[in-house]
Design an enzyme around this catalytic site. Sequence first.
Site, short mmCIF file in Angstrom:
data_model
loop_
_atom_site.label_atom_id
_atom_site.label_comp_id
_atom_site.label_asym_id
_atom_site.label_seq_id
_atom_site.Cartn_x
_atom_site.Cartn_y
_atom_site.Cartn_z
CE1 TYR A 163 -4.10 1.92 0.67
CE2 TYR A 163 -2.85 3.01 2.40
CZ TYR A 163 -3.97 2.94 1.60
OH TYR A 163 -4.95 3.88 1.74
CE LYS A 167 -3.78 4.78 -1.46
NZ LYS A 167 -4.86 5.21 -2.38
#
Length: 330
Positions: A163, A167
Amino acid sequence: MGMLEGKVALVTGGGRGIGRGIALSLAASGAKVVVNDLGAGLAGDGRDSGPAEETLAAIKAQGGKAVINGGSVADYDAANAMIEQALDTFGGLDIVVHAAGVLRDRMIFNMSEEEWDIVNAVHLKGLFNVLRPATARMRQQKGGRIISLASGSAYGDAGQPNYSAAKAGIIGLSYSTANAMAKYGVTSNVVLPTGTTRMIDSKPESKKIHDETGKWPSEHAKGTPKDPDNVAPLVTFLASDRAASVNGQVFSSYGFGYTLIEPPRTLARLEGDTAWTPEGLANAYDSYMAADMKPRPAMPFARDVDDLTPEDWTEIGEKRRYWVRKEDSK
């Protein structure tokens, strides 16, 4: 007349949580919205049209116009179809908001390839899949707004390597898009959202709160600084003509406020007139650069504003205030 009257928007992940609030806000400001949501679980499994249908009904109830798209942003052809649907249904595309996402949390030494791939496919590749056709359209029409949702995890959440990487990649892709599209009147900005969503509800401790109160944390958050709908005003502003000069920026949405995040900048440098030796570099680093090395950002990121005192703020009226780092103020 709303700030977005006559505009057409695509919101990926618009069926739930932060994406739902954004879709409703864009529509309330006059935009016609394509609400994209696969209806998958947090891990990216399954399909459910219910969330998108509920968002559509809510938009129509407030007098707005919207349609549903149930494709996956991870699928290149499906992402292209989202853009085509906006053009075919509403005759244009002015705004893209990428809020779709999944979670597969694991420490780096335990993470599987599949857990890595699915998160990056939805978050990072999903953004590319949507932007590829969207930017071609916006380049042709010489105008558009792109708002990508990243996360403070981009700065290094230990339990979310997939993640965090996705991001951080979104921020880099947004910077690149901002630089490439500026001359065509297209802006590309990033929002690091916070809010108590179903991701928080999925935590074991949230079940205890539900058992004790009859409500999930996301239900308790409504109308409070933890409400995920607090992200929507910032995104709606960035999607408007009022934000034409805002490009290549990163904002954090936290509580009832919004923080402008400083772009990367050079900090210190060691230089010589001849090539360095490793030992000579190490010695110079210890003597000079080490003292200027900044600590890693603390997690959760961008909440250091909680430490500000009343004296740090400038009152700007109507129970609003502003703060800027003194060394950066003019």
